[in-house]
Design a protein around this motif. Structure first.
Motif, PDB file in Angstrom:
ATOM      1  N   GLN A 125       0.832  -1.214   0.000  1.00 20.58           N
ATOM      2  CA  GLN A 125       0.000   0.000   0.000  1.00 20.58           C
ATOM      3  C   GLN A 125       0.868   1.268   0.000  1.00 20.58           C
ATOM      4  O   GLN A 125       0.514   2.271  -0.627  1.00 20.58           O
ATOM      5  N   ILE A 126       2.019   1.193   0.728  1.00 25.52           N
ATOM      6  CA  ILE A 126       2.962   2.323   0.715  1.00 25.52           C
ATOM      7  C   ILE A 126       3.510   2.519  -0.693  1.00 25.52           C
ATOM      8  O   ILE A 126       3.594   3.648  -1.194  1.00 25.52           O
ATOM      9  N   ARG A 127       3.882   1.404  -1.342  1.00 25.00           N
ATOM     10  CA  ARG A 127       4.421   1.461  -2.707  1.00 25.00           C
ATOM     11  C   ARG A 127       3.355   1.968  -3.683  1.00 25.00           C
ATOM     12  O   ARG A 127       3.663   2.743  -4.597  1.00 25.00           O
ATOM     13  N   ILE A 128       2.108   1.564  -3.474  1.00 21.50           N
ATOM     14  CA  ILE A 128       1.010   2.029  -4.337  1.00 21.50           C
ATOM     15  C   ILE A 128       0.838   3.537  -4.192  1.00 21.50           C
ATOM     16  O   ILE A 128       0.656   4.263  -5.185  1.00 21.50           O
ATOM     17  N   ALA A 129       0.911   4.022  -2.921  1.00 20.50           N
ATOM     18  CA  ALA A 129       0.784   5.471  -2.675  1.00 20.50           C
ATOM     19  C   ALA A 129       1.917   6.231  -3.365  1.00 20.50           C
ATOM     20  O   ALA A 129       1.690   7.290  -3.989  1.00 20.50           O
ATOM     21  N   GLU A 130       3.145   5.703  -3.266  1.00 19.17           N
ATOM     22  CA  GLU A 130       4.304   6.341  -3.913  1.00 19.17           C
ATOM     23  C   GLU A 130       4.147   6.356  -5.434  1.00 19.17           C
ATOM     24  O   GLU A 130       4.425   7.368  -6.091  1.00 19.17           O
ATOM     25  N   LYS A 131       3.706   5.219  -5.959  1.00 19.08           N
ATOM     26  CA  LYS A 131       3.519   5.112  -7.413  1.00 19.08           C
ATOM     27  C   LYS A 131       2.397   6.040  -7.891  1.00 19.08           C
ATOM     28  O   LYS A 131       2.492   6.618  -8.984  1.00 19.08           O
ATOM     29  N   ASN A 132       1.355   6.210  -7.081  1.00 22.00           N
ATOM     30  CA  ASN A 132       0.266   7.117  -7.459  1.00 22.00           C
ATOM     31  C   ASN A 132       0.742   8.564  -7.496  1.00 22.00           C
ATOM     32  O   ASN A 132       0.343   9.345  -8.364  1.00 22.00           O
ATOM     33  N   GLU A 133       1.609   8.925  -6.531  1.00 17.08           N
ATOM     34  CA  GLU A 133       2.193  10.271  -6.527  1.00 17.08           C
ATOM     35  C   GLU A 133       3.054  10.479  -7.784  1.00 17.08           C
ATOM     36  O   GLU A 133       2.993  11.521  -8.431  1.00 17.08           O
ATOM     37  N   GLU A 134       3.879   9.459  -8.099  1.00 20.98           N
ATOM     38  CA  GLU A 134       4.730   9.517  -9.287  1.00 20.98           C
ATOM     39  C   GLU A 134       3.884   9.611 -10.550  1.00 20.98           C
ATOM     40  O   GLU A 134       4.206  10.364 -11.484  1.00 20.98           O
ATOM     41  N   LEU A 135       2.782   8.851 -10.557  1.00 17.52           N
ATOM     42  CA  LEU A 135       1.867   8.860 -11.700  1.00 17.52           C
ATOM     43  C   LEU A 135       1.250  10.244 -11.890  1.00 17.52           C
ATOM     44  O   LEU A 135       1.194  10.764 -13.010  1.00 17.52           O
ATOM     45  N   SER A 136       0.800  10.847 -10.772  1.00 16.02           N
ATOM     46  CA  SER A 136       0.187  12.186 -10.844  1.00 16.02           C
ATOM     47  C   SER A 136       1.189  13.229 -11.344  1.00 16.02           C
ATOM     48  O   SER A 136       0.843  14.089 -12.168  1.00 16.02           O
ATOM     49  N   ALA A 137       2.440  13.129 -10.838  1.00 12.40           N
ATOM     50  CA  ALA A 137       3.484  14.081 -11.251  1.00 12.40           C
ATOM     51  C   ALA A 137       3.767  13.950 -12.742  1.00 12.40           C
ATOM     52  O   ALA A 137       3.908  14.966 -13.453  1.00 12.40           O
ATOM     53  N   ASN A 138       3.848  12.724 -13.238  1.00  8.70           N
ATOM     54  CA  ASN A 138       4.121  12.502 -14.660  1.00  8.70           C
ATOM     55  C   ASN A 138       2.948  12.920 -15.533  1.00  8.70           C
ATOM     56  O   ASN A 138       3.153  13.413 -16.645  1.00  8.70           O
ATOM     57  N   LYS A 139       1.729  12.730 -15.050  1.00 10.13           N
ATOM     58  CA  LYS A 139       0.551  13.162 -15.814  1.00 10.13           C
ATOM     59  C   LYS A 139       0.510  14.686 -15.909  1.00 10.13           C
ATOM     60  O   LYS A 139       0.163  15.243 -16.956  1.00 10.13           O
TER      61      LYS A 139
END
Length: 286
Positions: A125-139
């Motif tokens: 879940q921590i990794r998912i949260a990090e990946k979601n932040e990375e995803l938002s930044a890239n979008k």
């Protein structure tokens, strides 16, 4: 009227046609220079957007894998909890200490499995949260780059619209000139032009020097160029050379001016000498 065979052209006609083609090509180069770095900037932005899309897809794949792992661990927890409940109910019917110890160990093992699964879920879940932040930044970044791309494309289209018609006319002229030049000479010219830093494959003589590399040309070679009897290239840069007159370029006659100055100086010297002689004769008579 039948088109003249390129091989039937005289050297003078070939040189003149080559220079006219060079003039048209230089004009096209100038139009392209007006675009500056915009075409390259557009290509760079398109490449960056493509790279960002690939990165977003990879991040999304990672998120999906972590989510599947969480789902799997939750299923394992449910199975372990069911096993614990079953083992606890069996404890009520044990007949000896051996059975009790075995069931107790199974309950303890399944409890540890539940704890381990919960730990894995928290990590995922921590990794998912990090990946979601990375995803938002890239979008957000890709949207910004798309905006920049639209602006650059608009600027480029505006410049190209202004020069497109004239550039097309110049291209037609170049095609017409190419049809008048024999293939071997045309191939040589294109090769020279490609290797030349300023895109000049044929140049005229300027102040007794090559108009491309500005190295001095010997008088005899200049005479050969003026005769238009053969194609002559610069021995330093390899560019084809042409007489300024044939190229339609007016050259200032600096030689004549210098000759007039020399003649005037000689006349002044003669006058001075004559005046000095008269003065000496006058002194002698006295």
């Amino acid at each position: 009227m039948a088109k003249k065979d390129p091989t039937d052209l005289t050297v003078e006609e070939r040189l003149k046609t080559l220079y006219q083609m060079q003039t048209a090509l230089s004009a096209i180069d100038e139009k392209r220079t007006l675009r500056g770095e915009l075409p390259q900037e557009v290509n760079d932005l398109e490449d960056e957007i493509e790279g960002l899309n690939t990165r977003i897809q990879r991040i999304q794949t990672d998120i999906n894998e972590f989510q599947q792992a969480v789902t799997q661990k939750k299923g394992e927890i449910a199975d372990a909890e069911a096993s614990v409940a079953r083992y606890k109910s069996q404890l009520e019917d044990v007949k000896n200490n051996r059975e009790y110890d075995t069931l107790s160990k199974e309950i303890e093992f399944q409890s540890l499995e539940i704890e381990l699964c919960n730990k894995k879920i928290r990590e995922a879940q921590i990794r998912i949260a990090e990946k979601n932040e990375e995803l938002s930044a890239n979008k957000a970044l890709i949207e910004e780059r798309k905006g920049d791309l639209e602006v650059k494309k608009s600027e480029l289209d505006e410049i190209m619209e202004e020069t497109r018609a004239e550039e097309e006319k110049l291209k037609e002229k170049v095609k017409d000139y190419e049809s008048k030049i024999e293939p071997r000479l045309l191939a040589s010219f294109k090769r020279i032009r490609k290797n030349a830093r300023n895109g000049l494959g044929i140049v005229y003589v300027q102040r007794d020097a090559c108009g491309g590399c500005f190295n001095k040309i010997p008088p005899q070679r200049q005479l050969d160029i003026k005769m238009h009897k053969k194609i002559i290239v610069c021995e330093y840069c390899g560019r084809i050379m042409i007489d300024p007159e044939l190229a339609g370029v007016k050259v200032e006659k600096t030689v004549e001016v210098s000759e007039k100055k020399t003649t005037r100086k000689r006349a002044i010297r003669k006058t001075s000498s004559a005046s000095s002689k008269k003065a000496v004769d006058a002194n002698d008579s006295e």
